[in-house]
Design an enzyme around this catalytic site. Structure first.
Site, short mmCIF file in Angstrom:
data_model
loop_
_atom_site.label_atom_id
_atom_site.label_comp_id
_atom_site.label_asym_id
_atom_site.label_seq_id
_atom_site.Cartn_x
_atom_site.Cartn_y
_atom_site.Cartn_z
CG ASP A 140 -2.68 3.94 9.28
OD1 ASP A 140 -1.93 4.10 8.30
OD2 ASP A 140 -2.27 3.61 10.41
CB ALA A 141 -4.67 2.62 3.41
CE LYS A 142 1.59 2.80 8.49
NZ LYS A 142 0.28 2.59 9.16
NE ARG A 143 -4.76 1.24 0.04
CZ ARG A 143 -5.11 0.01 0.38
NH1 ARG A 143 -4.17 -0.91 0.57
NH2 ARG A 143 -6.38 -0.33 0.52
#
Length: 272
Positions: A93-96
């Site tokens: 989960d990094a939401k790049r």
């Protein structure tokens, strides 16, 4: 196996739609881990081992590691999951959300350094910001669609010229145009069951949903399952983080996390 095959296998073998989120906060760790240099790894490793029998996937949130200079501990954790629980996919989960070579390097970070099976990304900058992840044909790309936070409505519920809300437009883009490899998914919060149902209706059964908001955020299990499940009564990774990993701050923290995960898995299955 590619990401979706691995996820479908996990749904079947674990009989679970529960995704355990790994958001390590050292201030909330049990006493035995206080001041240990690798406490983040030890905490998450033991949570993983305690909850793996009841989970379909794990979701480490990269900011909780990076903020404590614990990226190497995240690498070790991902390796532990792959070696000890190889049937369970890792969703980083990094939401790049960036374009060009920046996105290419974010993809290498997720898929090479951490060897995650999937990554969360933002669609705000459009297709060319997502293409570097889609180039990894066997890896999952989980696109933010209708997020569980209240402020998501500031943008996601705006209407397009045809009257369709933006979040449904994103869902359609992903399902109809971006999903050429068949490895895309969508993030849709459990806190908005009506929108969750609308997304499922728009995308059909093939696209999996990552559904945060159960547990500490107050999402309703029955409404979530009935709104988001596909025809096979799976199709979701229903995430819970804090309600599981911090189920107890005492010496029984491992056992409490396992019991919390089992209870949530069983509650989800009772609706399925």
């Amino acid at each position: 196996m590619n990401f979706l095959q691995k996820l479908e296998h996990a749904w079947t073998t674990s009989n679970s739609l529960l995704q355990v989120g790994l958001d390590p906060d050292p201030q909330r760790f049990p006493r035995e881990l206080q001041d240990k240099p690798d406490a983040i790894f030890q905490f998450c490793r033991d949570i993983v081992d305690a909850t793996a029998p009841y989970a379909c996937s794990f979701k480490p949130q990269i900011a909780y590691f990076a903020a404590h200079r614990a990226e190497e501990q995240l690498e070790a954790l991902c390796l532990h999951i792959r070696e000890k629980h190889p049937d369970l996919p890792i969703v980083l989960d990094a939401k790049r959300g960036d374009i060009g070579s920046t996105a290419e390097n974010y993809a290498r970070e997720a898929y090479e350094r951490y060897q995650a099976h999937a990554l969360t990304v933002s669609p705000y900058m459009g297709l060319d910001s997502v293409e570097p992840y889609l180039a990894w044909r066997d890896r999952g790309v989980i696109v933010l669609c209708r997020t569980s936070n209240p402020g998501g409505s500031d943008l996601q519920f705006l209407n397009m010229d045809n009257g369709e809300p933006l979040y449904l437009h994103v869902a359609g883009l992903v399902a109809d145009k971006w999903n050429a490899n068949g490895q895309c998914g969508l993030v849709v919060g459990a806190t908005f069951p009506n929108e969750l149902a609308a997304v499922r209706q728009r995308i059909g059964d093939a696209v999996p949903l990552l559904v945060p908001g159960i547990g500490a955020q107050g999402g309703d299990i029955t409404a979530t399952v009935n709104a988001g499940a596909n025809a096979a009564r799976n199709g979701m990774m229903i995430n819970s983080s804090r309600a599981i990993i911090y189920a107890s701050g005492g010496d029984d923290w491992r056992e409490a996390a396992g019991e919390a995960a089992k209870g949530l898995r069983d509650a989800i299955n009772a609706v399925r």
